[in-house]
Design a protein around this motif. Structure first.
Motif, mmCIF file in Angstrom:
data_model
loop_
_atom_site.group_PDB
_atom_site.id
_atom_site.type_symbol
_atom_site.label_atom_id
_atom_site.label_comp_id
_atom_site.label_asym_id
_atom_site.label_seq_id
_atom_site.Cartn_x
_atom_site.Cartn_y
_atom_site.Cartn_z
ATOM 1 N N ARG A 1 0.825 -1.209 0.000
ATOM 2 C CA ARG A 1 0.000 0.000 0.000
ATOM 3 C C ARG A 1 0.859 1.259 0.000
ATOM 4 O O ARG A 1 0.457 2.296 -0.542
ATOM 5 C CB ARG A 1 -0.954 -0.039 1.195
ATOM 6 C CG ARG A 1 -2.050 -1.090 0.992
ATOM 7 C CD ARG A 1 -2.867 -1.372 2.212
ATOM 8 N NE ARG A 1 -3.893 -2.383 1.914
ATOM 9 C CZ ARG A 1 -4.506 -3.117 2.829
ATOM 10 N NH1 ARG A 1 -4.201 -2.969 4.108
ATOM 11 N NH2 ARG A 1 -5.418 -4.002 2.474
ATOM 12 N N GLU A 2 2.049 1.163 0.574
ATOM 13 C CA GLU A 2 2.976 2.298 0.524
ATOM 14 C C GLU A 2 3.410 2.552 -0.920
ATOM 15 O O GLU A 2 3.494 3.698 -1.365
ATOM 16 C CB GLU A 2 4.185 2.001 1.415
ATOM 17 C CG GLU A 2 4.976 3.217 1.831
ATOM 18 C CD GLU A 2 5.816 2.954 3.068
ATOM 19 O OE1 GLU A 2 7.051 3.028 2.947
ATOM 20 O OE2 GLU A 2 5.247 2.679 4.142
ATOM 21 N N HIS A 3 3.672 1.487 -1.646
ATOM 22 C CA HIS A 3 4.010 1.620 -3.066
ATOM 23 C C HIS A 3 2.853 2.262 -3.830
ATOM 24 O O HIS A 3 3.061 3.151 -4.668
ATOM 25 C CB HIS A 3 4.315 0.248 -3.657
ATOM 26 C CG HIS A 3 5.680 -0.265 -3.318
ATOM 27 N ND1 HIS A 3 6.157 -1.473 -3.768
ATOM 28 C CD2 HIS A 3 6.681 0.269 -2.576
ATOM 29 C CE1 HIS A 3 7.388 -1.661 -3.320
ATOM 30 N NE2 HIS A 3 7.719 -0.619 -2.587
ATOM 31 N N VAL B 1 5.346 -3.987 -5.867
ATOM 32 C CA VAL B 1 5.966 -5.201 -5.330
ATOM 33 C C VAL B 1 5.723 -5.162 -3.827
ATOM 34 O O VAL B 1 5.502 -4.088 -3.258
ATOM 35 C CB VAL B 1 7.482 -5.227 -5.648
ATOM 36 C CG1 VAL B 1 8.143 -6.486 -5.116
ATOM 37 C CG2 VAL B 1 7.717 -5.114 -7.147
ATOM 38 N N ASP B 2 5.784 -6.295 -3.175
ATOM 39 C CA ASP B 2 5.584 -6.299 -1.719
ATOM 40 C C ASP B 2 6.848 -5.923 -0.961
ATOM 41 O O ASP B 2 6.898 -6.013 0.268
ATOM 42 C CB ASP B 2 5.054 -7.653 -1.243
ATOM 43 C CG ASP B 2 6.070 -8.777 -1.375
ATOM 44 O OD1 ASP B 2 7.207 -8.529 -1.826
ATOM 45 O OD2 ASP B 2 5.723 -9.928 -1.033
ATOM 46 N N SER C 1 -1.358 -9.793 -4.641
ATOM 47 C CA SER C 1 -2.392 -9.435 -5.612
ATOM 48 C C SER C 1 -3.726 -9.168 -4.933
ATOM 49 O O SER C 1 -4.480 -8.277 -5.342
ATOM 50 C CB SER C 1 -2.555 -10.549 -6.651
ATOM 51 O OG SER C 1 -1.398 -10.666 -7.439
ATOM 52 N N ASP C 2 -4.027 -9.935 -3.894
ATOM 53 C CA ASP C 2 -5.272 -9.715 -3.161
ATOM 54 C C ASP C 2 -5.254 -8.380 -2.417
ATOM 55 O O ASP C 2 -6.290 -7.726 -2.262
ATOM 56 C CB ASP C 2 -5.509 -10.854 -2.160
ATOM 57 C CG ASP C 2 -5.941 -12.149 -2.829
ATOM 58 O OD1 ASP C 2 -6.368 -12.094 -4.004
ATOM 59 O OD2 ASP C 2 -5.838 -13.211 -2.189
ATOM 60 N N VAL C 3 -4.069 -7.983 -1.967
ATOM 61 C CA VAL C 3 -3.927 -6.726 -1.228
ATOM 62 C C VAL C 3 -3.930 -5.527 -2.171
ATOM 63 O O VAL C 3 -4.509 -4.482 -1.880
ATOM 64 C CB VAL C 3 -2.622 -6.742 -0.396
ATOM 65 C CG1 VAL C 3 -2.326 -5.367 0.191
ATOM 66 C CG2 VAL C 3 -2.705 -7.791 0.703
#
Length: 357
Positions: free
Chosen positions: A68-70, A79-80, A137-139
């Motif tokens: 979410r920061e990205h 990317v996570d 992807s779900d996030v």
């Protein structure tokens, strides 16, 4: 030759305001929240009551936060931050039968690396990254890019006690990466990045990397974007040979060198898309939007706007987290401003970077 796949438009946001579109992304790693580092330490402490289940939950939470920061920074693909990974070779070696670990080795100064050994045939047992991709992807509300350590680096940064010649290990690992990508594509992945930092230090092996890439992309649909990231090195030793690589995008680390090598890619014509590093990951100084705009224009010396991707030089995990975020945010702002200037005809594509007086 480069893959003839016009697949970048799928990453253009629906509400994109300009005709021109510079794809913005990151290379992969991102600073971990301090509490995640503490969680990792607790999980390794035999006297702690912090369980692997607790650690898994902490990893999930960190992935949510960083993804979410990205997105908040405005990136087109996210990317996570590789929150579940500690080191780019170890992470995969632990998941590949044929590898074993015998303790850390000293690499420089007081730094140690848990360098694995290949003691038997490497095999594909179960997916390495599919769960990670599906969770992210779900996030995410935006497309997710999946970085994978490339087979040449996995081979080069390991002790090889089984394969002869050495290249056969890289080829065997490339076949495994191909299997992993097949699983990722089935799960919905559309953007895969192969990381080959080892090529920067052994550029004479560019033909081995080329054969690895041929194996990696075999059967991969054209709509799946394949990028190759190679860290800073003497790019003249792999160019123009990399034009023969079956990739959509070549990601280069040139910002920290002041773009001294940018002209390497101008003759002969650069064939894949160019993913240009426009912020320096080796300094905590945050580049201004205006500085980054000038860096982006360096890429326009090599490729037209529709073939330019904008990213940091490399992974940003060693930076303070607030600095990493500010660099990304400024990078996205700069890309959007350059797009608007391109729409307005304010950038001369025949000479995007003014000559010094």
């Amino acid at each position: 030759m480069s893959r003839d796949a016009e697949n970048r438009e799928q990453f253009r946001p629906e509400a994109h305001d300009t005709e021109h579109f510079l794809l913005t992304t990151v290379v992969g790693s991102y600073p971990k929240p301090k509490w995640l580092n503490r969680a990792n330490d607790l999980a390794e402490d035999p006297d702690s009551k912090f369980t692997q289940e607790h650690l898994h939950e902490a990893h999930d939470d960190a992935c949510r936060v960083i993804t979410r920061e990205h997105e908040r920074s405005g990136l087109d693909t996210v990317v996570d931050g590789e929150m579940r990974r500690e080191e780019m070779v170890e992470y995969f070696a632990h998941r590949i039968p044929g590898y074993e670990f015998n303790g850390p080795v000293k690499v420089w100064g007081h730094n140690y690396f848990d360098k694995p050994s290949v003691v038997g045939e490497v095999e594909y047992d179960e997916p390495w990254l599919v769960d990670e991709f599906e969770f992210t992807s779900d996030v995410a509300a935006k497309p997710v890019k999946v970085p994978i350590t490339g087979p040449y680096t996995l081979a080069s940064w390991s002790f090889n006690e089984h394969y002869d010649p050495e290249a056969d290990l890289a080829y065997a690992l490339a076949d495994l990466v191909n299997e992993e990508i097949e699983q990722l594509v089935e799960a919905g992945a559309t953007y895969i990045q192969i990381d080959e930092p080892a090529l920067a230090t052994t550029p004479d092996d560019h033909a081995i990397v080329g054969e690895c890439l041929e194996r990696i992309v075999a059967g991969v649909p054209d709509e799946v974007r394949i990028g190759l990231h190679v860290c800073y090195g003497d790019y003249s030793r792999i160019y123009p040979e990399l034009n023969d690589y079956p990739i959509d995008e070549f990601d280069v680390e040139l910002c920290n060198g002041g773009y001294e090598q940018i002209d390497v890619f101008t003759d002969p014509e650069f064939e894949p898309d160019l993913a240009l590093g426009v912020v320096d990951v080796h300094t905590a100084e945050v580049e201004s939007v205006e500085e980054i705009k000038e860096n982006i224009k360096q890429g326009l010396k090599v490729v037209p706007p529709e073939k330019l991707t904008v990213s940091p030089d490399c992974g940003v995990k060693l930076l303070p987290r607030e600095v990493a975020y500010q660099k990304m945010e400024n990078m996205v702002k700069a890309a959007r401003e350059v797009e608007a200037e391109l729409d307005a005809g304010e950038i001369d594509l025949d000479a995007p970077v003014p000559q010094a007086d």
